[in-house]
Design an enzyme around this catalytic site. Structure first.
Site, PDB file in Angstrom:
ATOM      1  CG  HIS A 135      -1.950   0.987   1.329  1.00  0.00           C
ATOM      2  ND1 HIS A 135      -1.704   2.311   1.630  1.00  0.00           N
ATOM      3  CD2 HIS A 135      -3.289   0.891   1.145  1.00  0.00           C
ATOM      4  CE1 HIS A 135      -2.845   2.977   1.646  1.00  0.00           C
ATOM      5  NE2 HIS A 135      -3.831   2.149   1.350  1.00  0.00           N
ATOM      6  CG  ASP A 212       0.394  -2.278   6.391  1.00  0.00           C
ATOM      7  OD1 ASP A 212      -0.504  -2.348   7.259  1.00  0.00           O
ATOM      8  OD2 ASP A 212       0.229  -1.690   5.297  1.00  0.00           O
ATOM      9  CD  GLN A 215      -6.782  -4.770   3.790  1.00  0.00           C
ATOM     10  OE1 GLN A 215      -7.695  -5.559   3.955  1.00  0.00           O
ATOM     11  NE2 GLN A 215      -7.000  -3.492   3.512  1.00  0.00           N
ATOM     12  CE  LYS A 238      -7.501  -0.412   5.731  1.00  0.00           C
ATOM     13  NZ  LYS A 238      -8.333   0.015   4.605  1.00  0.00           N
ATOM     14  CB  CYS A 378      -3.617   3.181  -1.700  1.00  0.00           C
ATOM     15  SG  CYS A 378      -4.678   4.609  -1.471  1.00  0.00           S
TER      16      CYS A 378
END
Length: 420
Positions: A135, A212, A215, A238, A378
């Site tokens: 991202h 990261d 997700q 999220k 993104c």
């Protein structure tokens, strides 16, 4: 229409009743089919109620007041930190830093390393490693750091089937590498990355590891100790929480040694006109009034997800994703960008439909009440890698159903007929 997927791995559809927006009717009486949870999840009533309760009964600034409501607000805010620490199996609550989103968390890490003293300092003699599937939030901060310090930015490429190409891992991660930062699950490709191989190589050369997990945290159990990372970033909105709240987890000894990124109230120990000393972590990195209500909402979201069970959520999403991948491959002229099986794959599926522009696909699906994301998500370098301008992305969550997958497939057939 093919029969609906059934199986013990699917969550009870009664969960959907917790999410008010899923009952909304749009476009000539069509009930919304929400397939954009990778961009932001819907919020259950339990989270909305917690936000209302905070603002109606406990609204005050934290840490400073000695009156009842301020002490209640502080207890709720710090209680949310305790909940997040338990949710990710952090060794200490003091390793959990609240930010406004994952982007700020990743920028915080990049700036700490840019300002740090040895042995952590990133400078013109060192290297930074990322991947081509990141991202933008895990690309741009490292580009900025590289531009400021002269450090060399390197990255892993992608295979044709949407996986990381680790064939040259020893050449990418070298003795000069100071930081390796990569996504656990791709927001565009859906790929679940092989953490162990990257961790092993990073540890061999003494590089710090930043993950990261934006997700990942909403969709699967997240254990920061098992990951063996040095930093883990994710965002609240999220994972059923409100917008405006993110998390950076960092190892205690690193947070003690690294300098703060933002200065102001609450992050200090003492201040004079000549110099200042800083509070211990996590407050060292939380300058000013923090996102109090948002943290309370995130705590409620953690309670909600934990009550269901992250293992059950992961199993449900795997079943939905497996079904969706199979059904989408039945659509003529549709090409999935990324893994075409459910193995080591998250619940975001990006695709192109013949030569129909993704924005047109999205608009026609919207007329059917189907909400998907279109664009480069993104993650423009991924689109460049696969020679496409953009994709349509359908993404699923704990409230997604096989019937919604079927609605998407029917909607795509309507798109194909519309454009002839």
């Amino acid at each position: 229409m093919p029969g609906l997927l059934t199986g013990s791995h699917l969550l009870d559809e009664a969960i959907r009743k917790d999410f008010p927006l899923l009952d909304r009717v749009v476009h000539d009486g069509k009930k919304i089919v929400y397939l954009d949870s990778a961009a932001t999840s819907q919020k259950p009533r339990q989270v909305l109620d917690a936000l209302n309760e905070y603002y109606e009964r406990h609204n005050a600034n934290v840490h400073r007041g000695v009156y009842t409501v301020a002490e209640e607000a502080t207890a709720l805010y710090e209680g949310a930190r305790d909940k997040v620490a338990a949710f990710i199996n952090a060794p200490s609550r003091d390793e959990v830093i609240f930010t406004k989103n994952a982007s700020e968390s990743l920028n915080l890490v990049a700036n700490m390393l840019g300002w740090a003293d040895e042995p952590y300092r990133v400078d013109h003699e060192t290297e930074i490693v990322i991947t081509e599937m990141e991202h933008h939030s895990n690309i741009v901060p490292w580009q900025l750091l590289s531009q400021r310090t002269g450090a060399k930015l390197k990255w892993f490429g992608l295979t044709d089937d949407g996986r990381l190409d680790l064939s040259n891992i020893d050449e990418i991660i070298t003795e000069k590498t100071k930081i390796v930062s990569f996504t656990l699950v791709s927001n565009l490709l859906g790929t679940v990355n092989p953490v162990e191989a990257i961790v092993r190589r990073a540890q061999e050369v003494g590089a710090l590891l930043c993950i990261d997990a934006s997700q990942a945290a909403p969709h699967m159990p997240l254990d920061v100790q098992a990951l063996q990372a040095d930093f883990v970033a994710f965002t609240g909105h999220k994972m059923c929480g409100p917008t405006g709240i993110g998390v950076l987890w960092g190892r205690q000894e690193l947070l003690e040694d690294l300098p703060p990124f933002l200065g102001g109230g609450e992050m200090i120990e003492t201040v004079s006109m000549h110099s200042s000393t800083y509070a211990p972590a996590p407050h060292k990195f939380e300058a000013g009034t923090p996102p109090i209500a948002q943290a309370v909402g995130l705590g409620a979201a953690v309670d909600y997800l934990s009550a269901i069970g992250m293992d059950k959520i992961a199993a449900h999403e795997h079943a939905i994703t497996e079904y969706a991948v199979k059904r989408l491959q039945e659509v003529p002229d549709l090409r999935i960008i990324g893994p075409t099986t459910a193995e080591d794959r998250g619940a975001a599926i990006s695709f192109v439909l013949g030569d129909i522009h993704p924005h047109d696909v999205g608009q026609v699906l919207d007329e059917q009440g189907i909400a998907v994301r279109v664009g480069h998500h993104c993650a423009r370098p991924v689109c460049l890698r696969y020679g496409i301008p953009a994709t349509t992305r359908a993404s699923f969550y704990l409230y997604s159903t096989p019937a919604e997958v079927d609605a998407l497939v029917d909607g795509l057939e309507h798109v194909r007929n519309f454009f002839g």
